[in-house]
Design a protein around this motif. Structure first.
Motif, PDB file in Angstrom:
ATOM      1  N   GLU A 187      -2.339   2.903  -3.105  1.00  0.00           N
ATOM      2  CA  GLU A 187      -1.348   1.737  -3.769  1.00  0.00           C
ATOM      3  C   GLU A 187       0.075   2.282  -2.974  1.00  0.00           C
ATOM      4  OE1 GLU A 187      -1.246  -0.839  -6.020  1.00  0.00           O
ATOM      5  OE2 GLU A 187      -3.291  -0.547  -5.369  1.00  0.00           O
ATOM      6  N   PHE A 188       0.403   3.777  -2.883  1.00  0.00           N
ATOM      7  CA  PHE A 188       1.676   4.008  -2.147  1.00  0.00           C
ATOM      8  C   PHE A 188       1.599   3.309  -1.092  1.00  0.00           C
ATOM      9  CE2 PHE A 188       3.103   6.999   1.233  1.00  0.00           C
ATOM     10  CZ  PHE A 188       4.474   7.096   0.509  1.00  0.00           C
ATOM     11  N   SER A 189       0.512   3.338  -0.096  1.00  0.00           N
ATOM     12  CA  SER A 189       0.386   3.223   1.340  1.00  0.00           C
ATOM     13  C   SER A 189       0.729   1.569   1.340  1.00  0.00           C
ATOM     14  CB  SER A 189      -0.768   3.531   2.110  1.00  0.00           C
ATOM     15  OG  SER A 189      -0.972   4.935   2.130  1.00  0.00           O
ATOM     16  N   GLY A 190      -0.010   0.855   0.379  1.00  0.00           N
ATOM     17  CA  GLY A 190       0.056  -0.574   0.590  1.00  0.00           C
ATOM     18  C   GLY A 190       1.375  -1.184   0.095  1.00  0.00           C
ATOM     19  N   THR A 191       2.005  -0.487  -0.935  1.00  0.00           N
ATOM     20  CA  THR A 191       3.530  -1.011  -1.437  1.00  0.00           C
ATOM     21  C   THR A 191       4.395  -0.526  -0.002  1.00  0.00           C
ATOM     22  OG1 THR A 191       2.837  -0.681  -3.514  1.00  0.00           O
ATOM     23  CG2 THR A 191       4.873  -0.888  -2.935  1.00  0.00           C
ATOM     24  N   MET A 192       4.224   0.531   0.479  1.00  0.00           N
ATOM     25  CA  MET A 192       5.112   0.949   1.793  1.00  0.00           C
ATOM     26  C   MET A 192       4.911  -0.094   2.894  1.00  0.00           C
ATOM     27  SD  MET A 192       5.200   4.553   3.633  1.00  0.00           S
ATOM     28  CE  MET A 192       3.570   4.368   4.466  1.00  0.00           C
ATOM     29  N   LEU A 193       3.661  -0.489   3.023  1.00  0.00           N
ATOM     30  CA  LEU A 193       3.660  -1.441   4.276  1.00  0.00           C
ATOM     31  C   LEU A 193       4.326  -2.905   3.810  1.00  0.00           C
ATOM     32  CD1 LEU A 193       0.009  -0.780   5.279  1.00  0.00           C
ATOM     33  CD2 LEU A 193       1.921  -0.447   6.587  1.00  0.00           C
ATOM     34  N   LEU A 194       4.156  -3.459   2.746  1.00  0.00           N
ATOM     35  CA  LEU A 194       4.830  -4.287   2.147  1.00  0.00           C
ATOM     36  C   LEU A 194       6.150  -4.339   2.352  1.00  0.00           C
ATOM     37  CD1 LEU A 194       5.200  -7.121   0.707  1.00  0.00           C
ATOM     38  CD2 LEU A 194       4.971  -5.856  -1.548  1.00  0.00           C
ATOM     39  N   HIS A 217      -3.788  -3.733  -5.611  1.00  0.00           N
ATOM     40  CA  HIS A 217      -2.480  -4.127  -6.432  1.00  0.00           C
ATOM     41  C   HIS A 217      -1.139  -4.441  -5.676  1.00  0.00           C
ATOM     42  CE1 HIS A 217      -4.824  -2.730 -10.203  1.00  0.00           C
ATOM     43  NE2 HIS A 217      -5.691  -3.344  -9.227  1.00  0.00           N
ATOM     44  N   ILE A 218      -0.566  -3.248  -5.024  1.00  0.00           N
ATOM     45  CA  ILE A 218       0.543  -3.171  -4.784  1.00  0.00           C
ATOM     46  C   ILE A 218       1.778  -3.696  -5.308  1.00  0.00           C
ATOM     47  CG2 ILE A 218      -0.414  -2.547  -2.561  1.00  0.00           C
ATOM     48  CD1 ILE A 218       0.240  -5.078  -1.458  1.00  0.00           C
ATOM     49  N   ASN A 219       1.732  -3.920  -6.732  1.00  0.00           N
ATOM     50  CA  ASN A 219       2.660  -4.645  -7.657  1.00  0.00           C
ATOM     51  C   ASN A 219       2.545  -4.409  -8.979  1.00  0.00           C
ATOM     52  OD1 ASN A 219       4.127  -6.597  -8.895  1.00  0.00           O
ATOM     53  ND2 ASN A 219       3.751  -8.398  -7.415  1.00  0.00           N
ATOM     54  N   PRO A 220       3.499  -3.722  -9.784  1.00  0.00           N
ATOM     55  CA  PRO A 220       3.198  -3.714 -11.042  1.00  0.00           C
ATOM     56  C   PRO A 220       3.000  -4.809 -11.911  1.00  0.00           C
ATOM     57  CG  PRO A 220       5.255  -2.387 -10.119  1.00  0.00           C
ATOM     58  CD  PRO A 220       4.717  -3.334  -9.181  1.00  0.00           C
ATOM     59  N   ALA A 221       3.398  -5.820 -11.426  1.00  0.00           N
ATOM     60  CA  ALA A 221       3.188  -7.043 -12.238  1.00  0.00           C
ATOM     61  C   ALA A 221       1.906  -7.439 -12.350  1.00  0.00           C
ATOM     62  CB  ALA A 221       3.922  -8.227 -11.792  1.00  0.00           C
ATOM     63  N   VAL A 222       0.935  -7.331 -11.130  1.00  0.00           N
ATOM     64  CA  VAL A 222      -0.392  -7.624 -10.900  1.00  0.00           C
ATOM     65  C   VAL A 222      -0.924  -6.510 -11.512  1.00  0.00           C
ATOM     66  CG1 VAL A 222      -2.067  -7.422  -9.491  1.00  0.00           C
ATOM     67  CG2 VAL A 222      -0.188  -8.610  -8.666  1.00  0.00           C
ATOM     68  N   THR A 223      -0.763  -5.295 -11.663  1.00  0.00           N
ATOM     69  CA  THR A 223      -1.491  -4.154 -12.238  1.00  0.00           C
ATOM     70  C   THR A 223      -1.424  -4.318 -13.798  1.00  0.00           C
ATOM     71  OG1 THR A 223      -0.930  -2.546 -10.591  1.00  0.00           O
ATOM     72  CG2 THR A 223      -1.382  -1.699 -12.714  1.00  0.00           C
ATOM     73  N   ILE A 224      -0.367  -4.762 -14.381  1.00  0.00           N
ATOM     74  CA  ILE A 224      -0.154  -5.001 -15.812  1.00  0.00           C
ATOM     75  C   ILE A 224      -0.948  -6.335 -16.395  1.00  0.00           C
ATOM     76  CG2 ILE A 224       1.604  -5.541 -17.624  1.00  0.00           C
ATOM     77  CD1 ILE A 224       3.451  -3.854 -16.166  1.00  0.00           C
ATOM     78  N   ALA A 225      -0.807  -7.296 -15.319  1.00  0.00           N
ATOM     79  CA  ALA A 225      -1.763  -8.361 -15.833  1.00  0.00           C
ATOM     80  C   ALA A 225      -3.284  -8.070 -15.604  1.00  0.00           C
ATOM     81  CB  ALA A 225      -1.453  -9.425 -14.764  1.00  0.00           C
ATOM     82  N   LEU A 226      -3.748  -7.470 -14.843  1.00  0.00           N
ATOM     83  CA  LEU A 226      -4.986  -6.855 -14.712  1.00  0.00           C
ATOM     84  C   LEU A 226      -5.340  -6.114 -16.050  1.00  0.00           C
ATOM     85  CD1 LEU A 226      -5.275  -6.258 -10.808  1.00  0.00           C
ATOM     86  CD2 LEU A 226      -6.470  -8.315 -12.213  1.00  0.00           C
ATOM     87  N   ALA A 227      -4.551  -5.154 -16.363  1.00  0.00           N
ATOM     88  CA  ALA A 227      -4.966  -4.351 -17.435  1.00  0.00           C
ATOM     89  C   ALA A 227      -5.008  -5.145 -18.607  1.00  0.00           C
ATOM     90  CB  ALA A 227      -3.716  -3.167 -17.484  1.00  0.00           C
ATOM     91  N   THR A 228      -4.091  -6.173 -18.839  1.00  0.00           N
ATOM     92  CA  THR A 228      -4.174  -7.047 -19.968  1.00  0.00           C
ATOM     93  C   THR A 228      -5.132  -7.950 -19.967  1.00  0.00           C
ATOM     94  OG1 THR A 228      -1.758  -6.967 -19.788  1.00  0.00           O
ATOM     95  CG2 THR A 228      -2.753  -8.702 -21.070  1.00  0.00           C
ATOM     96  N   PHE A 229      -5.748  -8.617 -18.888  1.00  0.00           N
ATOM     97  CA  PHE A 229      -6.793  -9.743 -19.042  1.00  0.00           C
ATOM     98  C   PHE A 229      -8.161  -9.121 -18.089  1.00  0.00           C
ATOM     99  CE2 PHE A 229      -2.701 -11.896 -19.391  1.00  0.00           C
ATOM    100  CZ  PHE A 229      -2.992 -12.652 -20.630  1.00  0.00           C
ATOM    101  N   ARG A 230      -7.893  -8.307 -17.331  1.00  0.00           N
ATOM    102  CA  ARG A 230      -9.243  -7.802 -16.596  1.00  0.00           C
ATOM    103  C   ARG A 230      -9.724  -6.666 -16.889  1.00  0.00           C
ATOM    104  NH1 ARG A 230      -9.279 -12.521 -16.745  1.00  0.00           N
ATOM    105  NH2 ARG A 230      -9.424 -13.950 -14.935  1.00  0.00           N
ATOM    106  N   LYS A 231      -9.441  -5.669 -17.986  1.00  0.00           N
ATOM    107  CA  LYS A 231      -9.867  -4.521 -18.349  1.00  0.00           C
ATOM    108  C   LYS A 231      -9.547  -3.506 -17.381  1.00  0.00           C
ATOM    109  CE  LYS A 231     -13.399  -6.484 -21.367  1.00  0.00           C
ATOM    110  NZ  LYS A 231     -14.959  -6.363 -21.670  1.00  0.00           N
ATOM    111  N   PHE A 232      -8.600  -3.447 -16.482  1.00  0.00           N
ATOM    112  CA  PHE A 232      -8.399  -2.439 -15.605  1.00  0.00           C
ATOM    113  C   PHE A 232      -7.848  -1.467 -16.873  1.00  0.00           C
ATOM    114  CE2 PHE A 232      -4.805  -0.135 -13.234  1.00  0.00           C
ATOM    115  CZ  PHE A 232      -5.712   0.242 -12.153  1.00  0.00           C
ATOM    116  N   PRO A 233      -8.047  -0.223 -16.439  1.00  0.00           N
ATOM    117  CA  PRO A 233      -7.696   0.897 -17.519  1.00  0.00           C
ATOM    118  C   PRO A 233      -6.425   1.231 -17.467  1.00  0.00           C
ATOM    119  CG  PRO A 233      -9.599   1.833 -15.915  1.00  0.00           C
ATOM    120  CD  PRO A 233      -8.956   0.348 -15.403  1.00  0.00           C
TER     121      PRO A 233
END
Length: 327
Positions: free
Chosen positions: A60-67, A119-135
């Motif tokens: 996640e660190f590497s992907g966001t850094m590239l973005l 994910h490389i995006n907190p908004a995506v991470t939170i959405a996946l945790a809310t609706f897709r059972k990401f821990p």
């Protein structure tokens, strides 16, 4: 050669000699070698477990850094090259910025997807945790890694364009919001606070909506195609919706670089702008937009067969007279 000096049990004749290998001596070496192998296995297992634990966060660190490197790098090149003391000719326009961020998200997801899901995006991470059972237990670590990636990516770009920024600002160490906008996002003057919030909300909702569509197993989209899909959607957001606020649509892409600017000389102005725009425009709007986009996708494309089965089981439970749901 006497076979008694092999790893086979010693003969009776050898057992009486002080310099001969006794049974206890051989057993000691065999046990020592066995313990060494076990210890090596334990170390490799521990290292493997540690690596498995750390890898998603490093990804996640590497992907966001590239973005951030490609996106903010495009921002700086386009903006700073408009000063003739920096460059004799302008190096690109707003379209270049859109492509820069699109390249950044596609490469960032491509690098990180196999380890962290990209994910490389907190908004995506939170959405996946809310609706897709990401821990949920992994959410803080993911968000921290994304913010750190955004910070380091911005630091690398700042170092790369340090002298160009000095020339553009008119002196070494002079730092204003004129160049801070190359790192964080700042809405245009005519935008009201409500309009700026809505722009970021809408852009992130569309982004997460497409993320959910691209990763829905029922759509059977090959995983190798997802980076290209995200390239397309972020380019579309940039070229069609991004002018008014700078299309953060990602709290880590905005807050990480903003933290960097506050440290290198831009000061508190990067936070106080528009009554803490960084908080409500750069963080809250994308998170709420992402959750809304995810919810909207599930409402529109819910598995009707599965939903029908749930209703049928509930109806059967009521008819059986037990009054309890079968779900």
């Amino acid at each position: 050669m006497d076979s008694s000096i092999t790893t086979n049990p010693p003969s009776a004749a050898y057992q009486d000699k002080s310099d001969g290998p006794t049974s206890s001596h051989l057993e000691h070496h065999q046990l020592y070698e066995s313990d060494a192998v076990i210890e090596d296995n334990l170390r490799s297992t521990r290292l493997g477990r540690y690596g498995n634990f750390v890898q998603p966060y490093v990804a996640e660190f590497s992907g966001t850094m590239l973005l951030v490197i490609f996106g903010i790098g495009a921002n700086c090149q386009v903006s700073l090259s408009n000063n003739q003391n920096v460059s004799a000719a302008s190096k690109g326009g707003y379209t270049s910025v859109g492509f820069g961020f699109a390249v950044g998200i596609s490469l960032g997801v491509w690098v990180s997807a196999s380890r962290s899901g990209g994910h490389i995006n907190p908004a995506v991470t939170i959405a996946l945790a809310t609706f897709r059972k990401f821990p949920w237990r992994m959410v803080p670590g993911y968000i921290f890694s994304q913010l750190l990636g955004g910070f380091i990516g911005a630091a690398l770009i700042y170092a790369n364009y340090y002298h160009a920024i000095n020339i553009f600002e008119g002196g070494s160490g002079v730092r204003t919001l004129l160049t801070a906008g190359n790192f964080g996002t700042y809405p245009l003057d005519y935008m009201t606070n409500a309009s700026a919030f809505f722009s970021e909300f809408l852009g992130t909702a569309l982004l997460v909506f497409i993320v959910f569509a691209a990763t829905d197993p029922r759509n059977a989209i090959p995983s190798a195609a997802i980076p290209f899909i995200l390239f397309t959607v972020l380019l579309g957001i940039a070229l069609c919706l991004g002018m008014e606020t700078g299309f953060a649509v990602n709290p880590a892409r905005d807050l990480g670089p903003r933290l960097l600017t506050s440290i290198v000389g831009y000061g508190g102005a990067v936070y106080s702008f528009r009554h803490q725009y960084w908080l409500w425009g750069g963080i809250l709007a994308p998170i709420l937009g992402g959750v809304t986009g995810a919810c909207f996708y599930d409402i529109l494309f819910i598995d009707s067969g599965r939903f029908r089965n749930v209703l049928d089981r509930k109806e059967a439970a009521v008819r059986s007279g037990n009054g309890k749901s079968a779900v």
